[in-house]
Structure formats: structure tokens, C-alpha cells
Design a protein around this motif. Structure first.
Motif, PDB file in Angstrom:
ATOM      1  N   MET A   1      13.292   7.200 -10.640  1.00 19.99           N
ATOM      2  CA  MET A   1      12.685   7.486  -9.332  1.00 19.99           C
ATOM      3  C   MET A   1      13.037   6.393  -8.339  1.00 19.99           C
ATOM      4  O   MET A   1      13.001   5.226  -8.676  1.00 19.99           O
ATOM      5  CB  MET A   1      11.158   7.547  -9.493  1.00 19.99           C
ATOM      6  N   GLU A   2      13.386   6.810  -7.128  1.00 20.20           N
ATOM      7  CA  GLU A   2      13.749   5.808  -6.113  1.00 20.20           C
ATOM      8  C   GLU A   2      12.492   5.200  -5.494  1.00 20.20           C
ATOM      9  O   GLU A   2      11.603   5.923  -5.050  1.00 20.20           O
ATOM     10  CB  GLU A   2      14.625   6.442  -5.040  1.00 20.20           C
ATOM     11  N   PHE A   3      12.462   3.873  -5.495  1.00 26.56           N
ATOM     12  CA  PHE A   3      11.322   3.142  -4.952  1.00 26.56           C
ATOM     13  C   PHE A   3      11.657   2.699  -3.520  1.00 26.56           C
ATOM     14  O   PHE A   3      12.765   2.264  -3.270  1.00 26.56           O
ATOM     15  CB  PHE A   3      11.039   1.917  -5.829  1.00 26.56           C
ATOM     16  N   PRO A   4      10.682   2.778  -2.610  1.00 24.44           N
ATOM     17  CA  PRO A   4       9.318   3.255  -2.735  1.00 24.44           C
ATOM     18  C   PRO A   4       9.191   4.757  -2.465  1.00 24.44           C
ATOM     19  O   PRO A   4       9.772   5.259  -1.511  1.00 24.44           O
ATOM     20  CB  PRO A   4       8.597   2.475  -1.621  1.00 24.44           C
ATOM     21  N   PRO A   5       8.420   5.474  -3.288  1.00 25.59           N
ATOM     22  CA  PRO A   5       8.175   6.891  -3.001  1.00 25.59           C
ATOM     23  C   PRO A   5       7.176   7.054  -1.857  1.00 25.59           C
ATOM     24  O   PRO A   5       6.408   6.132  -1.573  1.00 25.59           O
ATOM     25  CB  PRO A   5       7.560   7.392  -4.312  1.00 25.59           C
ATOM     26  N   ASP A   6       7.187   8.222  -1.231  1.00 25.82           N
ATOM     27  CA  ASP A   6       6.275   8.482  -0.095  1.00 25.82           C
ATOM     28  C   ASP A   6       4.816   8.449  -0.529  1.00 25.82           C
ATOM     29  O   ASP A   6       3.942   8.166   0.270  1.00 25.82           O
ATOM     30  CB  ASP A   6       6.533   9.882   0.486  1.00 25.82           C
ATOM     31  N   GLU A   7       4.572   8.783  -1.794  1.00 31.15           N
ATOM     32  CA  GLU A   7       3.182   8.927  -2.226  1.00 31.15           C
ATOM     33  C   GLU A   7       3.035   8.482  -3.677  1.00 31.15           C
ATOM     34  O   GLU A   7       3.941   8.689  -4.491  1.00 31.15           O
ATOM     35  CB  GLU A   7       2.796  10.407  -2.108  1.00 31.15           C
ATOM     36  N   LEU A   8       1.907   7.855  -3.977  1.00 25.83           N
ATOM     37  CA  LEU A   8       1.580   7.473  -5.359  1.00 25.83           C
ATOM     38  C   LEU A   8       0.115   7.801  -5.591  1.00 25.83           C
ATOM     39  O   LEU A   8      -0.714   7.594  -4.693  1.00 25.83           O
ATOM     40  CB  LEU A   8       1.790   5.963  -5.561  1.00 25.83           C
ATOM     41  N   MET A   9      -0.198   8.258  -6.796  1.00 24.67           N
ATOM     42  CA  MET A   9      -1.596   8.552  -7.131  1.00 24.67           C
ATOM     43  C   MET A   9      -2.090   7.532  -8.154  1.00 24.67           C
ATOM     44  O   MET A   9      -1.336   7.101  -9.030  1.00 24.67           O
ATOM     45  CB  MET A   9      -1.731   9.956  -7.734  1.00 24.67           C
ATOM     46  N   THR A  10      -3.345   7.153  -8.043  1.00 22.06           N
ATOM     47  CA  THR A  10      -4.000   6.362  -9.081  1.00 22.06           C
ATOM     48  C   THR A  10      -5.255   7.143  -9.476  1.00 22.06           C
ATOM     49  O   THR A  10      -5.528   8.210  -8.922  1.00 22.06           O
ATOM     50  CB  THR A  10      -4.411   4.961  -8.584  1.00 22.06           C
ATOM     51  N   ARG A  11      -6.059   6.564 -10.360  1.00 18.72           N
ATOM     52  CA  ARG A  11      -7.263   7.280 -10.809  1.00 18.72           C
ATOM     53  C   ARG A  11      -8.150   7.667  -9.622  1.00 18.72           C
ATOM     54  O   ARG A  11      -8.610   8.791  -9.527  1.00 18.72           O
ATOM     55  CB  ARG A  11      -8.045   6.393 -11.789  1.00 18.72           C
ATOM     56  N   ARG A  12      -8.360   6.727  -8.673  1.00 18.48           N
ATOM     57  CA  ARG A  12      -9.288   6.998  -7.565  1.00 18.48           C
ATOM     58  C   ARG A  12      -8.617   7.112  -6.203  1.00 18.48           C
ATOM     59  O   ARG A  12      -9.288   7.438  -5.207  1.00 18.48           O
ATOM     60  CB  ARG A  12     -10.317   5.865  -7.487  1.00 18.48           C
ATOM     61  N   LEU A  13      -7.331   6.786  -6.139  1.00 16.83           N
ATOM     62  CA  LEU A  13      -6.698   6.650  -4.826  1.00 16.83           C
ATOM     63  C   LEU A  13      -5.457   7.508  -4.679  1.00 16.83           C
ATOM     64  O   LEU A  13      -4.788   7.825  -5.661  1.00 16.83           O
ATOM     65  CB  LEU A  13      -6.264   5.190  -4.614  1.00 16.83           C
ATOM     66  N   ARG A  14      -5.189   7.808  -3.414  1.00 18.07           N
ATOM     67  CA  ARG A  14      -3.900   8.373  -3.065  1.00 18.07           C
ATOM     68  C   ARG A  14      -3.251   7.359  -2.123  1.00 18.07           C
ATOM     69  O   ARG A  14      -3.867   7.007  -1.094  1.00 18.07           O
ATOM     70  CB  ARG A  14      -4.134   9.700  -2.354  1.00 18.07           C
ATOM     71  N   LEU A  15      -2.069   6.868  -2.471  1.00 19.06           N
ATOM     72  CA  LEU A  15      -1.325   5.986  -1.570  1.00 19.06           C
ATOM     73  C   LEU A  15      -0.305   6.858  -0.869  1.00 19.06           C
ATOM     74  O   LEU A  15       0.513   7.502  -1.531  1.00 19.06           O
ATOM     75  CB  LEU A  15      -0.612   4.873  -2.350  1.00 19.06           C
ATOM     76  N   ARG A  16      -0.373   6.871   0.453  1.00 17.53           N
ATOM     77  CA  ARG A  16       0.534   7.768   1.179  1.00 17.53           C
ATOM     78  C   ARG A  16       0.987   7.149   2.491  1.00 17.53           C
ATOM     79  O   ARG A  16       0.346   6.240   3.021  1.00 17.53           O
ATOM     80  CB  ARG A  16      -0.138   9.123   1.436  1.00 17.53           C
ATOM     81  N   ARG A  17       2.091   7.670   3.018  1.00 18.50           N
ATOM     82  CA  ARG A  17       2.584   7.224   4.315  1.00 18.50           C
ATOM     83  C   ARG A  17       1.528   7.493   5.382  1.00 18.50           C
ATOM     84  O   ARG A  17       0.885   8.544   5.350  1.00 18.50           O
ATOM     85  CB  ARG A  17       3.825   8.033   4.714  1.00 18.50           C
ATOM     86  N   PRO A  18       1.384   6.595   6.349  1.00 17.63           N
ATOM     87  CA  PRO A  18       0.460   6.895   7.449  1.00 17.63           C
ATOM     88  C   PRO A  18       1.040   7.933   8.407  1.00 17.63           C
ATOM     89  O   PRO A  18       2.258   8.099   8.497  1.00 17.63           O
ATOM     90  CB  PRO A  18       0.301   5.553   8.170  1.00 17.63           C
ATOM     91  N   ARG A  19       0.130   8.632   9.096  1.00 14.53           N
ATOM     92  CA  ARG A  19       0.513   9.527  10.189  1.00 14.53           C
ATOM     93  C   ARG A  19      -0.160   8.996  11.449  1.00 14.53           C
ATOM     94  O   ARG A  19      -1.203   8.323  11.355  1.00 14.53           O
ATOM     95  CB  ARG A  19       0.015  10.955   9.913  1.00 14.53           C
ATOM     96  N   LEU A  20       0.390   9.323  12.601  1.00 15.26           N
ATOM     97  CA  LEU A  20      -0.197   8.787  13.845  1.00 15.26           C
ATOM     98  C   LEU A  20      -1.658   9.206  13.989  1.00 15.26           C
ATOM     99  O   LEU A  20      -2.484   8.438  14.460  1.00 15.26           O
ATOM    100  CB  LEU A  20       0.592   9.270  15.065  1.00 15.26           C
ATOM    101  N   GLU A  21      -1.974  10.405  13.503  1.00 16.21           N
ATOM    102  CA  GLU A  21      -3.359  10.879  13.651  1.00 16.21           C
ATOM    103  C   GLU A  21      -4.348  10.159  12.729  1.00 16.21           C
ATOM    104  O   GLU A  21      -5.553  10.372  12.825  1.00 16.21           O
ATOM    105  CB  GLU A  21      -3.453  12.405  13.522  1.00 16.21           C
ATOM    106  N   ASP A  22      -3.849   9.261  11.849  1.00  8.28           N
ATOM    107  CA  ASP A  22      -4.746   8.445  11.011  1.00  8.28           C
ATOM    108  C   ASP A  22      -5.243   7.215  11.766  1.00  8.28           C
ATOM    109  O   ASP A  22      -6.118   6.498  11.262  1.00  8.28           O
ATOM    110  CB  ASP A  22      -4.011   7.924   9.767  1.00  8.28           C
ATOM    111  N   ALA A  23      -4.655   6.934  12.937  1.00  6.55           N
ATOM    112  CA  ALA A  23      -4.871   5.624  13.563  1.00  6.55           C
ATOM    113  C   ALA A  23      -6.352   5.349  13.844  1.00  6.55           C
ATOM    114  O   ALA A  23      -6.842   4.251  13.554  1.00  6.55           O
ATOM    115  CB  ALA A  23      -4.046   5.522  14.844  1.00  6.55           C
ATOM    116  N   GLU A  24      -7.050   6.331  14.365  1.00  3.56           N
ATOM    117  CA  GLU A  24      -8.451   6.109  14.732  1.00  3.56           C
ATOM    118  C   GLU A  24      -9.307   5.760  13.503  1.00  3.56           C
ATOM    119  O   GLU A  24     -10.051   4.782  13.498  1.00  3.56           O
ATOM    120  CB  GLU A  24      -9.002   7.364  15.408  1.00  3.56           C
TER     121      GLU A  24
END
Ligand SMILES: CC(C)(COP(=O)(O)OP(=O)(O)OC[C@H]1O[C@@H](n2cnc3c(N)ncnc32)[C@H](O)[C@@H]1OP(=O)(O)O)[C@@H](O)C(=O)NCCC(=O)NCCS
Length: 181
Positions: A1-24
């Protein structure tokens, strides 16, 4: 897998790219939190538009696949944006940085995220080393790295400029994990 992937999951979290609408929401939950910037190179944001501007740079880095690529840490249970973790790649080496809103401290979220990011880095056969640095006084950050299995390698003198702590550069500790550890 090529690092870094757009998204990673853990037991409690989702790591994902930000979107502009997340800013607030990100501004409210961690980016405006002055508690978190004591040992960081940046100041707490003073308006959601500043977070939005920053997110545009992060989105550009993802799109161009270069520079510092940061994930948002989103809690799976309720979608809350807890903080951020990101990486910069130098050939075979990855450097990680992270910050979590202070109301989410002490629940092991960052070690969970960092452990997953390290695993994903070594899933890419080009990566041999993951490192992270922190101010010598930043004991909470040192603990996160230890919990992710990183080893303390040494002290870099007058290395990090942390304007909320001091107006001169400060000694930093360097931690790493290498392939095969
Ligand atoms: C460093 C940081 C990411 C820790 O994340 P976290 O998810 O809270 O990590 P943990 O829950 O594993 O806690 C780490 C240590 O913080 C300390 N801690 C825990 N809860 C705390 C709280 N509410 N207040 C203060 N310190 C606390 C404990 O010493 C803990 O270690 P322990 O579990 O061995 O007792 C977070 O404190 C943070 O964002 N700090 C500001 C930004 C920063 O310094 N980033 C690193 C730059 S290099």
C-alpha cells in the motif's frame, strides 16, 4: 500500500483528509484551543476562516502528493473532530506531528492514531523509519511516542522554535521506530 493513504481506521477513530466544510467544527474542537499550542510551532487560530485557509493548504498537499499531509481524527461513535495527525515523507523516512483538543486528552486517542499511522507507513516497502520530535518538556507527547513503541534516540539542541513557550529555539527529543523494531 502506498503511504500515506487518504484514510485509516482504528478501533475508535477514522483518520481522513480534511474538507473545507470541516473548518468550523475543527476550529471549535481543537484549532482554537490555546492549551494545545504551548509546545507547537503555530498559534491557536482566532477565526474559522484561518482554519479554512490552513485546510486549503493541507488539501493542496494531499492533491499534489507532497509536503505535510494531515489527517483529521474523527471519532467514529459521534463524528466529533478530535484533532489532527500528519506526516511528511523524506525518501525512506517519515516524520509525524500531532495535536488533540485538550478536552479529549487522557483517553489514549493519540497513541491509537500514531500506532496506526506507523503500521501503515511500514506497509509501504519504501519506508524504513518513522520519527517524531517534541519539546524536551512536552512529557505528554513523549508518552504518546513511547506508547506507540517509539524509542528515544537523543536530544537535538536549540532545534524547535515554540513561540508560546519561549522566544528562542529549544532543545527537542527525537523518537523513532524503524522497520523490524
Ligand atoms: C500530546 C497529546 C497528543 C497526548 O494525546 P492523548 O491522546 O491525550 O494521549 P494519552 O491519553 O496517551 O495521554 C498521554 C499522557 O498525557 C498525560 N495526561 C493524560 N490525561 C491528561 C490530562 N487530562 N491533562 C494533562 N495530561 C494528561 C498522562 O501523563 C498520559 O500518560 P499516561 O497514560 O502514561 O498517564 C495531547 O496532550 C496534545 O495534543 N498536546 C498538545 C499538542 C502537542 O504537544 N503535540 C505534540 C507535539 S510534538
Amino acid at each position: 500500500m502506498e503511504f500515506p493513504p487518504d484514510e485509516l481506521m482504528t478501533r475508535r477513530l477514522r483518520l481522513r483528509r480534511p474538507r473545507l466544510e470541516d473548518a468550523e467544527a475543527a476550529f471549535e474542537s481543537y484549532a482554537s484551543d490555546a492549551e494545545i499550542t504551548r509546545y507547537l510551532t503555530w498559534n491557536a487560530h482566532t477565526s474559522p476562516s484561518q482554519t479554512r485557509e490552513h485546510f486549503q493548504q493541507v488539501i493542496d498537499a494531499w492533491d499534489l502528493r507532497m509536503g505535510h499531509r494531515a489527517w483529521l481524527m474523527q471519532r467514529q461513535a459521534d463524528g466529533a473532530l478530535l484533532g489532527t495527525i500528519g506526516c511528511t515523507i523524506y525518501f525512506h523516512r517519515v516524520e509525524i506531528g500531532f495535536a488533540l483538543g485538550s478536552r479529549f486528552w487522557g483517553q489514549g486517542y493519540m497513541p491509537e492514531a500514531l500506532t496506526r499511522v506507523c503500521e501503515a507507513a511500514f506497509d509501504d516497502e519504501r519506508i524504513f523509519r518513522v520519527q517524531a520530535l517534541c519539546d524536551e518538556e512536552n512529557a505528554r507527547s513523549s508518552r504518546v511516542m513511547e506508547k506507540a513503541g517509539m524509542k528515544l534516540e537523543g536530544r537535538l539542541r536549540s532545534y524547535g522554535y515554540h513561540p508560546n513557550r519561549s522566544d528562542v529555539p529549544r532543545d527537542c527529543l527525537v523518537y523513532s521506530l524503524v522497520r523490524g523494531d
